[in-house]
Design a protein around this motif. Structure first.
Motif, PDB file in Angstrom:
ATOM      1  N   ILE A  13     -12.331 -21.663 -42.763  1.00  0.00           N
ATOM      2  CA  ILE A  13     -11.092 -21.730 -43.538  1.00  0.00           C
ATOM      3  C   ILE A  13      -9.866 -21.598 -42.642  1.00  0.00           C
ATOM      4  O   ILE A  13      -8.830 -22.226 -42.883  1.00  0.00           O
ATOM      5  N   ALA A  14      -9.983 -20.788 -41.592  1.00  0.00           N
ATOM      6  CA  ALA A  14      -8.834 -20.556 -40.711  1.00  0.00           C
ATOM      7  C   ALA A  14      -8.437 -21.820 -39.948  1.00  0.00           C
ATOM      8  O   ALA A  14      -7.248 -22.122 -39.796  1.00  0.00           O
ATOM      9  N   THR A  15      -9.419 -22.568 -39.466  1.00  0.00           N
ATOM     10  CA  THR A  15      -9.127 -23.739 -38.636  1.00  0.00           C
ATOM     11  C   THR A  15      -9.241 -25.055 -39.394  1.00  0.00           C
ATOM     12  O   THR A  15      -8.763 -26.086 -38.928  1.00  0.00           O
ATOM     13  N   GLY A  16      -9.918 -25.024 -40.553  1.00  0.00           N
ATOM     14  CA  GLY A  16     -10.154 -26.256 -41.295  1.00  0.00           C
ATOM     15  C   GLY A  16     -11.284 -27.096 -40.735  1.00  0.00           C
ATOM     16  O   GLY A  16     -11.490 -28.231 -41.163  1.00  0.00           O
ATOM     17  N   THR A  17     -12.056 -26.536 -39.793  1.00  0.00           N
ATOM     18  CA  THR A  17     -13.155 -27.270 -39.159  1.00  0.00           C
ATOM     19  C   THR A  17     -14.415 -27.199 -40.005  1.00  0.00           C
ATOM     20  O   THR A  17     -14.823 -26.119 -40.447  1.00  0.00           O
ATOM     21  N   SER A  18     -15.055 -28.328 -40.249  1.00  0.00           N
ATOM     22  CA  SER A  18     -16.305 -28.407 -41.002  1.00  0.00           C
ATOM     23  C   SER A  18     -17.460 -28.714 -40.062  1.00  0.00           C
ATOM     24  O   SER A  18     -17.346 -29.610 -39.217  1.00  0.00           O
ATOM     25  N   THR A  19     -18.572 -28.005 -40.226  1.00  0.00           N
ATOM     26  CA  THR A  19     -19.738 -28.196 -39.379  1.00  0.00           C
ATOM     27  C   THR A  19     -20.964 -28.458 -40.248  1.00  0.00           C
ATOM     28  O   THR A  19     -21.289 -27.645 -41.108  1.00  0.00           O
ATOM     29  N   PRO A  20     -21.674 -29.582 -40.048  1.00  0.00           N
ATOM     30  CA  PRO A  20     -22.897 -29.828 -40.822  1.00  0.00           C
ATOM     31  C   PRO A  20     -24.054 -28.973 -40.301  1.00  0.00           C
ATOM     32  O   PRO A  20     -24.249 -28.862 -39.093  1.00  0.00           O
ATOM     33  N   LEU A  21     -24.811 -28.384 -41.220  1.00  0.00           N
ATOM     34  CA  LEU A  21     -25.974 -27.581 -40.832  1.00  0.00           C
ATOM     35  C   LEU A  21     -27.279 -28.340 -41.020  1.00  0.00           C
ATOM     36  O   LEU A  21     -28.287 -27.985 -40.426  1.00  0.00           O
ATOM     37  N   THR A  22     -27.285 -29.365 -41.866  1.00  0.00           N
ATOM     38  CA  THR A  22     -28.461 -30.211 -42.049  1.00  0.00           C
ATOM     39  C   THR A  22     -28.067 -31.658 -41.784  1.00  0.00           C
ATOM     40  O   THR A  22     -26.898 -32.034 -41.929  1.00  0.00           O
ATOM     41  N   THR A  23     -29.050 -32.470 -41.417  1.00  0.00           N
ATOM     42  CA  THR A  23     -28.778 -33.870 -41.086  1.00  0.00           C
ATOM     43  C   THR A  23     -29.623 -34.844 -41.895  1.00  0.00           C
ATOM     44  O   THR A  23     -29.429 -36.051 -41.799  1.00  0.00           O
ATOM     45  N   GLU A  24     -30.568 -34.337 -42.664  1.00  0.00           N
ATOM     46  CA  GLU A  24     -31.430 -35.208 -43.466  1.00  0.00           C
ATOM     47  C   GLU A  24     -31.833 -34.476 -44.732  1.00  0.00           C
ATOM     48  O   GLU A  24     -31.609 -33.279 -44.880  1.00  0.00           O
ATOM     49  N   GLY A  25     -32.447 -35.220 -45.657  1.00  0.00           N
ATOM     50  CA  GLY A  25     -32.876 -34.625 -46.908  1.00  0.00           C
ATOM     51  C   GLY A  25     -31.709 -34.354 -47.842  1.00  0.00           C
ATOM     52  O   GLY A  25     -30.575 -34.778 -47.611  1.00  0.00           O
ATOM     53  N   GLU A  26     -32.000 -33.647 -48.924  1.00  0.00           N
ATOM     54  CA  GLU A  26     -31.012 -33.388 -49.968  1.00  0.00           C
ATOM     55  C   GLU A  26     -30.907 -31.891 -50.224  1.00  0.00           C
ATOM     56  O   GLU A  26     -31.900 -31.231 -50.511  1.00  0.00           O
ATOM     57  N   VAL A  27     -29.717 -31.354 -50.104  1.00  0.00           N
ATOM     58  CA  VAL A  27     -29.441 -29.943 -50.392  1.00  0.00           C
ATOM     59  C   VAL A  27     -28.805 -29.858 -51.768  1.00  0.00           C
ATOM     60  O   VAL A  27     -27.793 -30.514 -52.040  1.00  0.00           O
ATOM     61  N   LEU A  28     -29.408 -29.043 -52.651  1.00  0.00           N
ATOM     62  CA  LEU A  28     -28.886 -28.928 -54.011  1.00  0.00           C
ATOM     63  C   LEU A  28     -27.965 -27.727 -54.166  1.00  0.00           C
ATOM     64  O   LEU A  28     -26.909 -27.819 -54.772  1.00  0.00           O
ATOM     65  N   SER A  29     -28.358 -26.564 -53.642  1.00  0.00           N
ATOM     66  CA  SER A  29     -27.592 -25.339 -53.845  1.00  0.00           C
ATOM     67  C   SER A  29     -27.737 -24.460 -52.619  1.00  0.00           C
ATOM     68  O   SER A  29     -28.699 -24.585 -51.860  1.00  0.00           O
ATOM     69  N   ALA A  30     -26.779 -23.549 -52.441  1.00  0.00           N
ATOM     70  CA  ALA A  30     -26.810 -22.689 -51.259  1.00  0.00           C
ATOM     71  C   ALA A  30     -26.087 -21.385 -51.553  1.00  0.00           C
ATOM     72  O   ALA A  30     -25.239 -21.313 -52.454  1.00  0.00           O
TER      73      ALA A  30
END
Length: 202
Positions: A13-30
């Protein structure tokens, strides 16, 4: 034919930088693990059921599988001490709340029910679980002691109430209705009996 990809991201939130943690498949909830070092999520790969996994929030490790089930699962929330994860599981008999305990990797029902229950959320003190049930004939929000036993206390008084969550103070409960309305109810007392005020539309 390609499999749908829904990626899990972390936003600084401080920098506005987004980082992906997964690269395949489908994530529904976390949801966050207590302490914030890990994220727990429901993931589905090609030809696999949707089960629960965890991954370090900084992306420094590969994801680790937590549960193995032929049924579709989705994340609820962790208890504040990290000793239990409440999650939902859909099976041919309906949707029910399960408890995963990391110390022995066990999965047990939160309570026995013939109705559909889901969206479990631990209270900030870990003593209660909010959830949705259709036992009244329509989705309603209830609270029940953890780990139980104990009575189910109604929170909502309107039909089609779902996806409840707590204020961090534990003194308010929020829930949705019809996808377009946000409601709240004040927690009046948590002991020896749980008491909640009349819900109001926000």
């Amino acid at each position: 034919q390609t499999h749908q990809t829904e990626t899990l991201w972390v936003l600084d939130i401080a920098t506005g930088t987004s980082t992906p943690l997964t690269t395949e498949g489908e994530v529904l909830s976390a949801c966050w693990h207590p302490g914030g070092q890990y994220v727990t999520f429901a993931w589905q790969g090609p030809g696999e059921p949707r089960n629960l996994y965890r991954i370090r929030a900084d992306g420094s490790e590969k994801m680790q599988r937590l549960t193995t089930s032929p049924n579709m699962q989705y994340v609820g929330s962790w208890s504040p001490d990290g000793s239990a994860l409440a999650f939902g599981e859909s099976s041919p008999t309906g949707s029910h709340i399960q408890i995963y305990r990391p110390h022995d990797r066990s999965v047990t029902p939160y309570f026995d029910s013939t109705f559909n229950e889901g969206y479990p959320e631990f209270s900030p003190d870990g003593r209660w679980v909010l959830f949705t049930s259709n036992r009244s004939g329509s989705d309603q929000v209830y609270v029940r002691p953890f780990p139980g036993p104990g009575p189910m206390v109604p929170v909502s008084t309107i039909d089609r109430a779902w996806q409840p969550f707590w204020a961090r103070s534990g003194r308010q409960i929020f829930f949705q209705r019809h996808y377009t309305e946000l409601w709240t109810a004040d927690v009046i007392s948590t002991g020896p009996e749980f008491k909640v005020g009349r819900p109001r539309l926000l």
